[in-house]
Design an enzyme around this catalytic site. Structure first.
Site, short mmCIF file in Angstrom:
data_model
loop_
_atom_site.label_atom_id
_atom_site.label_comp_id
_atom_site.label_asym_id
_atom_site.label_seq_id
_atom_site.Cartn_x
_atom_site.Cartn_y
_atom_site.Cartn_z
N LYS A 109 -4.32 12.03 -3.21
CA LYS A 109 -5.21 12.27 -2.07
C LYS A 109 -5.03 11.21 -0.98
O LYS A 109 -5.44 11.42 0.16
CB LYS A 109 -6.66 12.34 -2.53
CG LYS A 109 -6.92 13.58 -3.38
CD LYS A 109 -8.40 13.81 -3.66
CE LYS A 109 -8.61 15.15 -4.34
NZ LYS A 109 -8.14 15.17 -5.74
C1 LIG Z 1 -7.78 16.36 -6.41
C2 LIG Z 1 -6.87 16.22 -7.58
C3 LIG Z 1 -6.15 17.32 -8.12
C4 LIG Z 1 -6.32 18.74 -7.60
O1 LIG Z 1 -5.75 18.90 -6.32
P1 LIG Z 1 -6.16 20.20 -5.46
O2 LIG Z 1 -5.49 20.01 -4.16
O3 LIG Z 1 -7.66 20.19 -5.36
O4 LIG Z 1 -5.66 21.39 -6.20
C5 LIG Z 1 -5.28 17.10 -9.18
N1 LIG Z 1 -5.14 15.87 -9.72
C6 LIG Z 1 -5.82 14.80 -9.24
C7 LIG Z 1 -5.63 13.49 -9.91
C8 LIG Z 1 -6.70 14.93 -8.16
O5 LIG Z 1 -7.36 13.85 -7.72
#
Ligand SMILES: *Cc1c(COP(=O)(O)O)cnc(C)c1O
Length: 433
Positions: A109
């Site tokens: 993220k």
């Molecule tokens: C947010 C997140 C996901 C999922 O990603 P999306 O874009 O919501 O599908 C997977 N793994 C981790 C560690 C995350 O923080």
């Protein structure tokens, strides 16, 4: 490139990126997507196999947003956003781990949050305006946002989190940033935090006093940069593996949507594999053609515990609602908690690589896909978090705790600084003004 809402079937020009990022959600409740199909295949073809991530990101940004960002501006935004890079680690049998956890909060993220922060700063700098980012978090998103916006001119960040309901390490990540980032510890649940943020956005007095904006995961400014690492990984591997597929561990499906965008812009990727935990609403849709959101189930890969994935609307829109077309591009896999633990153990023993629980889901899904394909087809599994972020799960799998990444170790001696507030809009208003 211009953008319009997934719910807008009109054929007008669309709005600029700079306007879409400050809106977050479109006024009609839809999500922003490009108005038409851009063809970036010449840009992709120009990337050499040793291209740096920053260079790839800058070229794609300039190509996509050239109407409103000149080359210097695109470069400034990318330079500010990406002080960290993805890494590709080869495992056996043509499986690569695309590590996306080398940023400040140790999760993928960071890519989206940093680019959004740098874009907003670029816009506000020119307009001499100030804005407040208001966001509710149950853990992961908040820390990426806090770090991404730290020290930005013209932007203050206020994060609401539920008291006693985030892990101690996550709380450190949220409450030790300081500067222009404030943490509000709410006596309530995550749902209370989300409701308070929603109410604040609807409150006229508050919005007259402050320019409130959000940084949540549906923001276009977080989606676009997530396409960059698919493009970069493809450029790195295309000589060996012209037919590289990506496996994406998914929750809200923003990450996968970004990969789909890259493909729609001409990245020659034959397909994607959507991997989920027991929250398998999208895999079930691909199997049955019925989309049935439901309350989320708690699993070991908890950042993927989503029962009503917000980006499903984007995925559908990208395929014009055509299920068969979607099935042609996206395969699915569902991985249980037991399988996640076994996979962490097995891969550590047999390949000497330590997976976090989310990456373990993607790893097992990729191996299954190779088996079903009758051979080691080349795959890149997206690694969305550092194993050190999920101490308890890794401990359960291996009987020993993972090493903490340096970014997190540095937080341990720091003092938590938060403001404890009640769970009403009035409490939030007092804290804001
Ligand atoms: C947010 C997140 C996901 C999922 O990603 P999306 O874009 O919501 O599908 C997977 N793994 C981790 C560690 C995350 O923080």
């Amino acid at each position: 490139m211009r953008f319009k809402s997934t719910r807008d079937s009109g054929s007008h020009q669309g709005i600029l990126y700079r306007d879409a990022i400050f809106q977050g959600l479109a006024p009609d409740g839809g999500l922003y997507l490009p108005t038409g199909k851009a063809d970036l295949s010449a840009v992709f073809a120009s990337l050499s196999r040793d291209v740096s991530f920053l260079e790839a990101a800058t070229k794609v940004t300039a190509a996509l947003l050239g109407e409103e960002m000149d080359d210097a501006s695109a470069e400034r935004v990318c330079r500010k956003a990406f002080s960290f890079e993805p890494e590709l680690k080869p495992l056996k049998d043509n499986l690569y781990i695309l590590e996306l956890f080398h940023g400040p909060s140790c999760a993928f993220k960071d890519f989206g949050a940093s680019f959004l922060a740098a874009s907003m700063e670029e816009v506000l700098r020119k307009e001499h305006k100030k804005a407040v980012i208001l966001t509710a978090t149950s853990g992961d998103t908040g820390s990426a946002v806090a770090r991404a916006f730290y020290g930005k001119d013209n932007l203050d960040v206020v994060i609401l989190y539920p008291s006693g309901r985030v892990s101690p390490l996550q709380e450190k990540q949220l409450t030790t940033v300081g500067g222009n980032v404030r943490a509000l510890e709410v006596r309530g649940s995550f749902d209370d935090c989300q409701r308070m943020v929603k109410e604040a956005f609807l409150d006229r007095d508050l919005n007259e006093a402050l320019t409130l904006t959000s940084a949540n995961s549906i923001n276009l400014g977080r989606l676009i940069p997530q396409s960059f690492y698919y493009i970069w990984a493809w450029a790195r591997l295309r000589e060996e593996h012209a037919d590289l597929r990506f496996c994406v561990p998914s929750g809200n499906f923003g990450n996968l949507s970004a990969g789909l965008l890259a493909r729609f812009w001409g990245l020659p990727v034959p397909g994607f594999l959507a991997a989920t935990n027991a929250n398998d609403v999208v895999p079930a849709y691909l199997k049955t053609g019925e989309f049935q959101p439901r309350p989320s189930l708690q699993t070991l890969s908890n950042a993927m515990d989503v029962g009503n994935p917000s980006n499903f609307e984007r995925m559908l829109s990208l395929f014009d609602g055509d299920l068969e077309a979607m099935r042609g591009v996206i395969a699915e896999a569902v991985v249980s908690d037991d399988e996640t633990l076994q996979t962490i153990r097995k891969v550590k023993e047999e390949e000497g690589y330590l997976l976090d629980p989310h990456t373990a889901v993607a790893y097992l899904a990729s191996r299954r896909y190779q088996e079903q394909s009758g051979g080691p087809v080349p795959m890149a599994a997206l690694s969305t978090a550092h194993p050190g972020k999920f101490v308890e799960v890794v401990q359960e799998a291996l009987g020993q705790a993972p090493p903490l990444p340096p970014q997190l170790r540095a937080l341990l001696p720091l003092e938590k600084r938060s403001t404890l507030i009640g769970n009403s809009l009035e409490d939030l208003r007092r804290a804001l003004i």
